[in-house]
Design an enzyme around this catalytic site. Sequence first.
Site, PDB file in Angstrom:
ATOM      1  N   ASP A 105      45.316  11.444  46.630  1.00  0.00           N
ATOM      2  CA  ASP A 105      46.385  11.786  47.587  1.00  0.00           C
ATOM      3  C   ASP A 105      46.186  13.151  48.216  1.00  0.00           C
ATOM      4  O   ASP A 105      46.947  13.531  49.108  1.00  0.00           O
ATOM      5  CB  ASP A 105      47.752  11.730  46.894  1.00  0.00           C
ATOM      6  CG  ASP A 105      48.158  10.304  46.619  1.00  0.00           C
ATOM      7  OD1 ASP A 105      49.171  10.101  45.934  1.00  0.00           O
ATOM      8  OD2 ASP A 105      47.448   9.382  47.070  1.00  0.00           O
ATOM      9  N   LYS A 115      58.217  12.188  45.451  1.00  0.00           N
ATOM     10  CA  LYS A 115      58.503  10.809  45.882  1.00  0.00           C
ATOM     11  C   LYS A 115      58.004   9.826  44.827  1.00  0.00           C
ATOM     12  O   LYS A 115      58.727   8.909  44.426  1.00  0.00           O
ATOM     13  CB  LYS A 115      57.801  10.536  47.202  1.00  0.00           C
ATOM     14  CG  LYS A 115      57.657   9.051  47.547  1.00  0.00           C
ATOM     15  CD  LYS A 115      56.918   8.816  48.820  1.00  0.00           C
ATOM     16  CE  LYS A 115      55.451   8.718  48.691  1.00  0.00           C
ATOM     17  NZ  LYS A 115      54.917   7.397  48.332  1.00  0.00           N
ATOM     18  N   ASN A 116      56.780  10.039  44.336  1.00  0.00           N
ATOM     19  CA  ASN A 116      56.171   9.060  43.434  1.00  0.00           C
ATOM     20  C   ASN A 116      56.708   9.128  42.012  1.00  0.00           C
ATOM     21  O   ASN A 116      56.311   8.336  41.158  1.00  0.00           O
ATOM     22  CB  ASN A 116      54.644   9.192  43.454  1.00  0.00           C
ATOM     23  CG  ASN A 116      54.071   8.696  44.775  1.00  0.00           C
ATOM     24  OD1 ASN A 116      54.792   8.106  45.587  1.00  0.00           O
ATOM     25  ND2 ASN A 116      52.801   8.938  45.005  1.00  0.00           N
ATOM     26  N   ARG A 174      44.915  -3.093  47.796  1.00  0.00           N
ATOM     27  CA  ARG A 174      46.016  -2.757  46.882  1.00  0.00           C
ATOM     28  C   ARG A 174      46.468  -3.958  46.041  1.00  0.00           C
ATOM     29  O   ARG A 174      47.608  -4.412  46.136  1.00  0.00           O
ATOM     30  CB  ARG A 174      47.203  -2.198  47.668  1.00  0.00           C
ATOM     31  CG  ARG A 174      46.882  -1.116  48.669  1.00  0.00           C
ATOM     32  CD  ARG A 174      46.387   0.172  48.056  1.00  0.00           C
ATOM     33  NE  ARG A 174      47.354   0.853  47.234  1.00  0.00           N
ATOM     34  CZ  ARG A 174      48.257   1.711  47.693  1.00  0.00           C
ATOM     35  NH1 ARG A 174      48.318   1.944  48.985  1.00  0.00           N
ATOM     36  NH2 ARG A 174      49.098   2.310  46.883  1.00  0.00           N
ATOM     37  N   ARG A 185      57.773   9.152  55.298  1.00  0.00           N
ATOM     38  CA  ARG A 185      57.924   8.354  54.072  1.00  0.00           C
ATOM     39  C   ARG A 185      57.856   9.257  52.841  1.00  0.00           C
ATOM     40  O   ARG A 185      58.432   8.956  51.818  1.00  0.00           O
ATOM     41  CB  ARG A 185      56.808   7.308  53.987  1.00  0.00           C
ATOM     42  CG  ARG A 185      56.876   6.271  55.083  1.00  0.00           C
ATOM     43  CD  ARG A 185      55.904   5.177  54.832  1.00  0.00           C
ATOM     44  NE  ARG A 185      56.043   4.678  53.464  1.00  0.00           N
ATOM     45  CZ  ARG A 185      55.273   3.707  52.974  1.00  0.00           C
ATOM     46  NH1 ARG A 185      54.327   3.184  53.704  1.00  0.00           N
ATOM     47  NH2 ARG A 185      55.452   3.284  51.743  1.00  0.00           N
ATOM     48  N   CYS A 224      47.397  -2.306  52.708  1.00  0.00           N
ATOM     49  CA  CYS A 224      47.914  -1.289  53.624  1.00  0.00           C
ATOM     50  C   CYS A 224      46.687  -0.605  54.224  1.00  0.00           C
ATOM     51  O   CYS A 224      45.558  -1.004  53.989  1.00  0.00           O
ATOM     52  CB  CYS A 224      48.798  -0.295  52.873  1.00  0.00           C
ATOM     53  SG  CYS A 224      47.867   0.764  51.786  1.00  0.00           S
TER      54      CYS A 224
HETATM   55  C1  EPZ Z   1      50.052   5.134  43.258  1.00  0.00           C
HETATM   56  O1  EPZ Z   1      49.757   3.958  43.955  1.00  0.00           O
HETATM   57  C2  EPZ Z   1      50.701   6.058  44.272  1.00  0.00           C
HETATM   58  N1  EPZ Z   1      51.936   5.444  44.774  1.00  0.00           N
HETATM   59  C3  EPZ Z   1      49.713   6.313  45.406  1.00  0.00           C
HETATM   60  O2  EPZ Z   1      50.315   7.230  46.296  1.00  0.00           O
HETATM   61  C4  EPZ Z   1      48.444   6.930  44.840  1.00  0.00           C
HETATM   62  O3  EPZ Z   1      47.511   7.111  45.884  1.00  0.00           O
HETATM   63  C5  EPZ Z   1      47.862   6.012  43.763  1.00  0.00           C
HETATM   64  O4  EPZ Z   1      48.862   5.751  42.752  1.00  0.00           O
HETATM   65  C6  EPZ Z   1      46.648   6.613  43.078  1.00  0.00           C
HETATM   66  O5  EPZ Z   1      46.998   7.847  42.492  1.00  0.00           O
HETATM   67  C7  EPZ Z   1      53.046   5.501  44.020  1.00  0.00           C
HETATM   68  O6  EPZ Z   1      53.055   6.033  42.924  1.00  0.00           O
HETATM   69  C8  EPZ Z   1      54.279   4.872  44.615  1.00  0.00           C
HETATM   70  P1  EPZ Z   1      46.961   2.409  41.636  1.00  0.00           P
HETATM   71  P2  EPZ Z   1      49.319   2.636  43.117  1.00  0.00           P
HETATM   72  O7  EPZ Z   1      47.586   1.140  41.122  1.00  0.00           O
HETATM   73  O8  EPZ Z   1      49.985   2.642  41.783  1.00  0.00           O
HETATM   74  C9  EPZ Z   1      43.418  -0.710  41.749  1.00  0.00           C
HETATM   75  C10 EPZ Z   1      51.112   7.991  48.331  1.00  0.00           C
HETATM   76  O9  EPZ Z   1      50.497   8.479  49.237  1.00  0.00           O
HETATM   77  N2  EPZ Z   1      44.381  -1.686  41.205  1.00  0.00           N
HETATM   78  O10 EPZ Z   1      46.897   3.583  40.717  1.00  0.00           O
HETATM   79  O11 EPZ Z   1      49.532   1.459  43.998  1.00  0.00           O
HETATM   80  C11 EPZ Z   1      43.757  -0.298  43.166  1.00  0.00           C
HETATM   81  O12 EPZ Z   1      43.197  -1.215  44.085  1.00  0.00           O
HETATM   82  C12 EPZ Z   1      50.593   6.777  47.618  1.00  0.00           C
HETATM   83  O13 EPZ Z   1      52.186   8.445  47.882  1.00  0.00           O
HETATM   84  C13 EPZ Z   1      43.928  -2.954  40.856  1.00  0.00           C
HETATM   85  O14 EPZ Z   1      42.752  -3.278  41.028  1.00  0.00           O
HETATM   86  O15 EPZ Z   1      47.778   2.864  42.928  1.00  0.00           O
HETATM   87  C14 EPZ Z   1      43.122   1.064  43.286  1.00  0.00           C
HETATM   88  O16 EPZ Z   1      41.748   0.907  43.586  1.00  0.00           O
HETATM   89  C15 EPZ Z   1      49.412   6.213  48.356  1.00  0.00           C
HETATM   90  N3  EPZ Z   1      44.820  -3.851  40.347  1.00  0.00           N
HETATM   91  C16 EPZ Z   1      43.258   1.629  41.870  1.00  0.00           C
HETATM   92  O17 EPZ Z   1      43.541   0.515  41.020  1.00  0.00           O
HETATM   93  C17 EPZ Z   1      46.135  -3.528  40.147  1.00  0.00           C
HETATM   94  O18 EPZ Z   1      46.908  -4.390  39.654  1.00  0.00           O
HETATM   95  C18 EPZ Z   1      44.367   2.643  41.714  1.00  0.00           C
HETATM   96  O19 EPZ Z   1      45.544   2.069  42.250  1.00  0.00           O
HETATM   97  C19 EPZ Z   1      46.569  -2.236  40.496  1.00  0.00           C
HETATM   98  C20 EPZ Z   1      45.681  -1.323  41.020  1.00  0.00           C
END
Ligand code: EPZ
Length: 417
Positions: free
Chosen positions: A305, A22-23, A122, A397, A117
């Site tokens: 995850d 999915k991702n 996020r 999802r 969420c």
């Molecule tokens: C991706 O989410 C995945 N989703 C998530 O999978 C996964 O848990 C996550 O990466 C971590 O591996 C998709 O790829 C669609 P991040 P993402 O930006 O990109 C902080 C699932 O179950 N952050 O890597 O949204 C954030 O708060 C989902 O399939 C900032 O501070 O996660 C977090 O603490 C759930 N500022 C950390 O970085 C930003 O602008 C990692 O988040 C962006 C992120």
Amino acid sequence: MDKIRVIGGNRLSGRIEISGAKNAALPAMVASLLTSDVLHLENVPYVRDVLTTRNLLQKMGGAAEVGEDGTATLRAFDIQSFEAPYELVKTMRASILALGPLVGRFKKARVSLPGGCAIGTRPVNLHIAGLERMGAVCEIAHGYIEASTTGLHGSYILMETVTVTGTENLMMAATLAEGETVLDNAACEPEVSDLAGLLRSMGAQIEGEGTRTIRIHGVKKLHGCRHKIMADRIEAGTFAVAGAITRGDVEVVNCNPRHLTSVLTQLSQTGAEVTIGPDHFRVIGRDPILSKNVTTYPYPAFPTDMQAQYMALMTQGDASAVITETIFENRFMHALEMIRMGADITIDGRQAIVKGGQPLTGARVLASDLRASASLILAALVAKGETVVDRVYHLDRGYHRIEEKLARLGANIERIQ
Ligand code: EPZ
């Protein structure tokens, strides 16, 4: 609203085929916005988030078709709307991935702020900061990001936090920017590398994906191509835990075990017997399940995850295990539901102390997010009696008919409307 009912106690055994990731599919579909040519994708999982992304592209005026056979045909030829509206974004945060391609090719975008969420606030500040470094003007107004540019230019961008979709968004925008962009402290997740491979097939000039530094040389135009989405490493990991927790014997095929090294290594340390092949692996669950600590970190370390799924396993451990979640600030919702099934779990900030040896009993439980739902089903597989998991739309999802796959492995599981 669908529910899933499980009667615990069966050992799982057999072979399971993994679907596309999915991702990896979501950014790949949105990458179609970067060209007016047709994009053909294969091995696309038929899950809710993929259909939501299809709807988003159609709403913009793009042609987007997704088949249950894993194919998707996309063409952003006649885009009239450059907006990802709130009513779509609120159902799928990953819609933020439209921002980079829209600004990159059309020089403007209006994308609803995803908001938080169940697992955390996020934020998307790093997505916005990176685009501003490339020459976009971004304003936040009425819950939307309004971005525009006279033309993106290459830039050096250091992301202070490793962000998967942040890296993907900026990499896509940079493919059409003037000059070279360097993404430093980039995410190394395999899904990022899969997207880089797709963009390169579209004519992008990218190097360094899979490392912390990705370089992108902008080009004038990108063209269509055919691309096969990578296997879903998290679905594969979920079934690996299902084999271990039921003391079963599960062979997981059509996957890339190298994407799961941290998970399979951790499972071996808990006493499971893991054998690995080029495109498959086998997990034989053994008694006792040894309690082992784990901490989630960005790839290649243990993935967040898989944290909920691992917690379900540790409820069956022979001692106590400390699970530390370093990525999201509120990703222990599943623990509260497992406690209702009899698990002994203490939450202390970013740590969950899971005391094993407590037999679980079936209960009515509530899914809160995608991976939490999977963990509750794993717990239900070994709980005594009947468990009914509610709000399984979270599950749908990211997992395609997981109950059918588990039933084929011998689980006593069914979906009830
Ligand atoms: C991706 O989410 C995945 N989703 C998530 O999978 C996964 O848990 C996550 O990466 C971590 O591996 C998709 O790829 C669609 P991040 P993402 O930006 O990109 C902080 C699932 O179950 N952050 O890597 O949204 C954030 O708060 C989902 O399939 C900032 O501070 O996660 C977090 O603490 C759930 N500022 C950390 O970085 C930003 O602008 C990692 O988040 C962006 C992120």
